[in-house]
Design a protein around this motif. Structure first.
Motif, PDB file in Angstrom:
ATOM      1  N   PHE A   1       0.759  -1.243   0.000  1.00  0.00           N
ATOM      2  CA  PHE A   1       0.000   0.000   0.000  1.00  0.00           C
ATOM      3  C   PHE A   1       0.792   1.296   0.000  1.00  0.00           C
ATOM      4  O   PHE A   1       0.398   2.237  -0.669  1.00  0.00           O
ATOM      5  N   PRO A   2       1.904   1.380   0.787  1.00  0.00           N
ATOM      6  CA  PRO A   2       2.510   2.700   0.896  1.00  0.00           C
ATOM      7  C   PRO A   2       2.869   3.303  -0.448  1.00  0.00           C
ATOM      8  O   PRO A   2       2.566   4.444  -0.732  1.00  0.00           O
TER       9      PRO A   2
ATOM     10  N   ARG B   1       1.627   2.717  -3.326  1.00  0.00           N
ATOM     11  CA  ARG B   1       0.462   3.058  -4.129  1.00  0.00           C
ATOM     12  C   ARG B   1      -0.211   4.321  -3.604  1.00  0.00           C
ATOM     13  O   ARG B   1      -0.604   5.192  -4.350  1.00  0.00           O
ATOM     14  N   ALA B   2      -0.305   4.391  -2.276  1.00  0.00           N
ATOM     15  CA  ALA B   2      -0.925   5.577  -1.698  1.00  0.00           C
ATOM     16  C   ALA B   2      -0.114   6.816  -2.011  1.00  0.00           C
ATOM     17  O   ALA B   2      -0.659   7.868  -2.344  1.00  0.00           O
ATOM     18  N   LEU B   3       1.197   6.653  -1.941  1.00  0.00           N
ATOM     19  CA  LEU B   3       2.054   7.803  -2.262  1.00  0.00           C
ATOM     20  C   LEU B   3       1.906   8.179  -3.729  1.00  0.00           C
ATOM     21  O   LEU B   3       1.848   9.349  -4.076  1.00  0.00           O
TER      22      LEU B   3
ATOM     23  N   GLY C   1      -0.701   7.771  -5.386  1.00  0.00           N
ATOM     24  CA  GLY C   1      -1.989   8.459  -5.484  1.00  0.00           C
ATOM     25  C   GLY C   1      -1.847   9.917  -5.116  1.00  0.00           C
ATOM     26  O   GLY C   1      -2.386  10.803  -5.777  1.00  0.00           O
ATOM     27  N   ALA C   2      -1.116  10.149  -4.047  1.00  0.00           N
ATOM     28  CA  ALA C   2      -0.894  11.534  -3.637  1.00  0.00           C
ATOM     29  C   ALA C   2      -0.164  12.301  -4.717  1.00  0.00           C
ATOM     30  O   ALA C   2      -0.475  13.457  -5.020  1.00  0.00           O
TER      31      ALA C   2
ATOM     32  N   ALA D   1      -2.573  13.127  -7.395  1.00  0.00           N
ATOM     33  CA  ALA D   1      -3.397  14.279  -7.038  1.00  0.00           C
ATOM     34  C   ALA D   1      -2.604  15.561  -7.194  1.00  0.00           C
ATOM     35  O   ALA D   1      -3.107  16.579  -7.684  1.00  0.00           O
ATOM     36  N   ALA D   2      -1.341  15.480  -6.771  1.00  0.00           N
ATOM     37  CA  ALA D   2      -0.490  16.669  -6.906  1.00  0.00           C
ATOM     38  C   ALA D   2      -0.330  17.030  -8.376  1.00  0.00           C
ATOM     39  O   ALA D   2      -0.395  18.206  -8.756  1.00  0.00           O
TER      40      ALA D   2
ATOM     41  N   THR E   1      -2.409  16.415 -10.711  1.00  0.00           N
ATOM     42  CA  THR E   1      -3.673  16.964 -11.210  1.00  0.00           C
ATOM     43  C   THR E   1      -3.770  18.446 -10.930  1.00  0.00           C
ATOM     44  O   THR E   1      -4.088  19.244 -11.812  1.00  0.00           O
ATOM     45  N   ILE E   2      -3.482  18.827  -9.675  1.00  0.00           N
ATOM     46  CA  ILE E   2      -3.628  20.260  -9.387  1.00  0.00           C
ATOM     47  C   ILE E   2      -2.484  21.059  -9.998  1.00  0.00           C
ATOM     48  O   ILE E   2      -2.656  22.214 -10.341  1.00  0.00           O
TER      49      ILE E   2
END
Lengths: 600, 300
Positions: free
Chosen positions: A5-6, A8-10, A12-13, A16-17, A19-20
């Motif tokens: 998970f770590p 993948r979650a990172l 994901g972050a 998101a970063a 994207t913005i």
């Protein structure tokens, strides 16, 4: 210790970063993006158009395949007998240049219309004759139940005699004396000559014959053609679709993807194509389309309502931005056959209350950025004219809506759940079939991909919640497909309200009568509305010789509310390269004539 | 004094009582500065989301079409308003509540289900292990996001529904991890002794397998929560989230993208930054907890 998970979650972050960050780039550096003014196809003989992928090719409409893109696609390949224009200059609104026949000659008794074909030919050189129209007639008469345009009592039931005089002339004698304008605009508009010399068979390997002359044979031919039309992946390879009468031929077709039309070199009409190719490119959402338009990668697209502030930017990049007004109305369909909510919708006072909670002028102005106008009744206002609800029977009035509910036995709980307190059929009671404690809660099936539609329903939900009417908004890609006409006992009849009007709910033919929409058992009467008086008035529009019947029909339905009237958006705010000529005027009946387009 | 120096050095009298395992873990956790930053971030974000509305009160139920696209600071809207007049800061708080609640609940649900099934499969082995693990393998072969999208398209999304949907597929990872732990723990002497004295398999799982795998489980849970928050954001971004007037950061980010070209930056940056911060916070906390449960890093 390891974990899946770590990372993948990172990631994901990081996504998101990204994207913005991308958004930041777009917000901050808008003027540097996009191509040059001369980019895209300008100066060439091809045009790229933002366009939903059509999914029906047979020029006999089928239920579930009546979307606007199919009509445009169909008439590009197969010319209808008559084409129309609404500028008020032509007899019966018939476009004399594009039509394949002269305007009909009407007999003295008003019952017989004699039609003479112009000289035209199929793409393979075979002349188009009355035999091709007879072939069409045989197919629709033997397969009425499978034809989306059929309504009991309508065409061809209202034809007493169909007579072929010679290869160029045929006549239609009607069962009654109809309003000629109505019959020409709303009945003859369905006729499309079909290539019997290529299609009159029941299998791909069979020889072409005269199979469709018998009803049984016509059914076999129809089934064969329908099966082929339901196989989009073969559209550009199936020999059936190679013989056309339109200005274009299908060069490439990708199901749910891009479609390429090429100019038909053997086109016999007078409006010859000036471009060699038209590329129809679909997008999954407004945002996706606008990103590509803004980048200058398409020649013709549209500006979503949320991006109307970008008009001047697009104009500075060499686009002309122009609203496409439609001969249309927009509404929220109510399901009168829903076993639970149908009894509620059958109460006129309840429909009136719901209508008075829809602030059409403000929604049109703020959410649709002035690209929509209120709908007041079933007959459309002249495109681009109405901007408020001055002529509407019911204007936005929450106080009156509340009063109406309370005076009919409802306990209104603002921001809670309004329920029926006084069941019964008396004047101060909830009405027939409504039990005590029945809540006012409905699900709206709406469309995905339209930001303005999402905002509009957030506003309507909010207004209704103030009177304790709870709406659940469910967005789906194709709201028409999941809210069919249904019987109360059917599982598919659980829908309450349906919205499919992000680009207008219904585009009329030249004569805006409602026999296909609001008559009992009409083919597009999805909510099964039925009112004998409405039926009578709709019927009258087909016989009256003047506008009075249409006015009476409009006034009655505007008040009776078979549906909830909603802001009517323009079909789209078109944005096309300024070098592209012939786009204007944009047809209010929602058709596109690519053959008129050319580059400067 | 480190474990190593204590082992090789001369024995010294030590009057201070040995610290408990949890306290030692806390000490190690506190030595990880990023973990503290993560914890602080989470407390800050959760505080703003859950306590902020008590101070900064806004109407997040009713739209206000007379106040759309107000810029930050205009007419008392600290972070402006959106396309239907909702106060953006208030909406961030509301959206944060949904994101955190759904993320935490789905993460916890996935952890509980995964831990139980993993422990049972690992301890009992045989056909039980084969059945559970083949289900895990089969479900893992399908991209989770695809499954979430499919389910979210079929049902009308709501917070409890999202928790169930995400939890129903996110338990696969914990199940695999705990199953691996259980495979090693079941052969330990104390487990064998308990079984030899007549202890049941259930008791072994309940009293020995799960408690001894708790470090793995807790560390993994933090990453599960971060993942769940991202899944909520993904689904909402794709239009499959909870419909208005409910809000969550993913949906707000998606709405903000529609306004990208209009210069309404306050609709885009804040939800995006909030997602980054909360996910980073849980990752940092997870790293800290991993250190805390790592025996070799503890002082004795």
């Amino acid at each position: 210790m390891t974990s899946r998970f770590p990372g993948r979650a990172l990631r994901g972050a990081v996504a998101a970063a990204a994207t913005i960050a991308l958004g930041a780039g777009l917000v901050g550096c808008g003027d540097n993006s996009g191509s040059s003014k001369d980019g895209g196809s300008q100066g060439k003989d091809t045009v790229t158009v933002a366009f939903r992928t059509p999914n029906w090719i047979l020029p006999i409409s089928a239920p579930g395949f009546t979307q606007g893109e199919n009509a445009i696609f169909g008439q590009a390949l197969y010319r209808p007998l008559y084409q129309y224009r609404l500028d008020g200059t032509a007899q019966y609104n018939i476009d004399p240049q594009r039509s394949m026949a002269e305007p009909p000659q009407v007999s003295d008794d008003g019952r017989t219309l004699t039609i003479t074909l112009k000289d035209n030919s199929w793409s393979d050189g075979t002349p188009i004759t009355t035999g091709d129209i007879q072939f069409w007639y045989n197919l629709v008469t033997a397969n009425k139940d499978k034809w989306a345009s059929y309504r009991a009592g309508g065409f061809p039931d209202n034809v007493e005699e169909w007579s072929i005089k010679d290869e160029k002339t045929f006549s239609i004698t009607t069962t009654e004396v109809y309003n000629t304008a109505w019959f020409v605009d709303n009945q003859l508009n369905r006729i499309t000559p079909l290539p019997r010399h290529a299609w009159n068979k029941d299998s791909a390997t069979a020889d072409v014959g005269d199979l469709a002359s018998s009803p049984e044979g016509a059914q076999k031919v129809f089934d064969f053609l329908t099966a082929a039309a339901k196989d989009p992946k073969t559209y550009d390879s199936n020999e059936l679709w190679q013989v056309t009468s339109g200005a274009w031929k299908l060069e490439k077709y990708v199901p749910n993807g891009e479609v390429t039309l090429a100019a038909q070199p053997n086109y016999s009409g007078t409006d010859k194509p000036k471009l060699s190719k038209v590329v129809l490119r679909p997008f999954t959402s407004d945002d996706a389309e606008f990103n590509v338009l803004r980048a200058g990668d398409i020649d013709y697209g549209y500006v979503p309502a949320a991006n109307m502030s970008q008009t001047s930017y697009l104009e500075s990049r060499g686009y002309t931005v122009s609203p496409w007004y439609g001969w249309s109305i927009t509404y929220l369909q109510l399901n009168y056959n829903n076993p639970k909510s149908g009894v509620l919708f059958k109460q006129p006072y309840l429909r009136q209350s719901l209508q008075m909670l829809i602030d059409q002028p403000t929604i049109s102005k703020v959410i649709w950025s002035d690209t929509a106008a209120p709908t007041c009744g079933p007959v459309p206002a002249k495109p681009g004219t109405n901007t408020d609800t001055a002529g509407c029977v019911y204007s936005f009035d929450p106080a009156k809506a509340k009063e109406l509910l309370e005076s009919h036995g409802w306990k209104v709980t603002p921001d809670g759940q309004t329920t029926c307190q006084s069941p019964g059929t008396g004047p101060n009671q909830c009405g027939a079939g409504i039990a005590a404690g029945t809540p006012l809660e409905f699900t709206v099936t709406s469309q995905t991909g339209f930001a303005a539609t999402t905002k509009m329903f957030a506003e309507i939900k909010s207004q209704m919640a103030k009177l304790g009417i709870q709406l659940t908004i469910k967005e789906v890609p194709d709201s028409v497909a999941v809210t069919p006409t249904c019987a109360p006992t059917e599982a598919s009849c659980s829908w309450d309200m349906s919205f499919f009007g992000s680009q207008g709910s219904w585009y009329y033919p030249a004569f805006a009568s409602g026999e296909r929409l609001f008559a009992t058992d009409a083919p597009v009467n999805l909510g099964s509305y039925s009112n004998p008086e409405a039926d009578r008035l709709i019927e009258a529009t087909q016989f009256a010789g003047d506008e009075s019947a249409l006015t009476a029909y409009n006034d009655f339905l505007a008040k009776d509310l078979p549906v909830l009237w909603m802001p009517n958006p323009v079909y789209q705010v078109s944005a096309y390269r300024s070098g592209l000529q012939g786009v204007e005027p944009q047809d209010p009946m929602n058709l596109m004539y690519f053959q008129d387009w050319s580059w400067k | 004094m480190s474990t190593l120096s204590e082992a090789v050095g001369p024995a010294e009298p030590n009057d201070t009582p040995p610290r408990g395992l949890w306290r030692q873990g806390l000490t190690v956790f506190c030595e990880n500065r990023l973990a503290l930053v993560g914890l602080g971030l989470f407390v800050l974000l959760a505080g703003v989301c859950f306590l902020g509305p008590l101070v900064y009160q806004t109407d997040q139920v009713h739209t206000d079409l007379t106040a759309v696209y107000r810029a930050p600071g205009e007419q008392g809207h600290l972070l402006g308003t959106d396309g239907v007049g909702y106060d953006q800061l208030g909406r961030l708080m509301l959206g944060g509540q949904t994101s955190i609640i759904v993320g935490l609940a789905a993460g916890v649900l996935a952890t509980i289900v995964g831990t139980l099934l993993g422990a049972i499969a690992g301890f009992f082995g045989g056909w039980v292990d084969a059945a559970v693990m083949r289900v895990v393998d089969a479900m893992m072969s399908i991209p989770s996001l695809f499954l979430f999208m499919l389910l979210a398209a079929i049902v009308t999304p709501s917070a409890p529904m999202l928790i169930l949907i995400i939890g129903a597929f996110a338990w696969l990872g914990p199940a695999r991890l705990v199953r691996g732990e259980a495979l090693t723990l079941r052969s330990r002497e104390y487990v064998q002794a308990m079984r030899g004295m007549g202890g049941t398999g259930g008791r072994a799982v309940r009293r020995h397998i799960i408690p001894n795998a708790i470090g793995t489980v807790i560390v993994n849970a933090t990453f599960q929560v971060a993942d769940a928050i991202l899944y909520v954001a993904y689904l909402s971004f794709l239009g499959l989230g909870i419909p208005p007037p409910a809000a969550n950061w993913g949906g707000m980010l998606s709405d903000g993208l529609a306004d990208t070209y209009s210069g309404h930056w306050w609709l885009l940056y804040p939800p995006g930054i909030a997602i980054i911060l909360i996910v980073l916070a849980f990752n940092f906390i997870g790293d800290g907890l991993r250190d805390a449960f790592e025996v070799r890093l503890r002082r004795r």
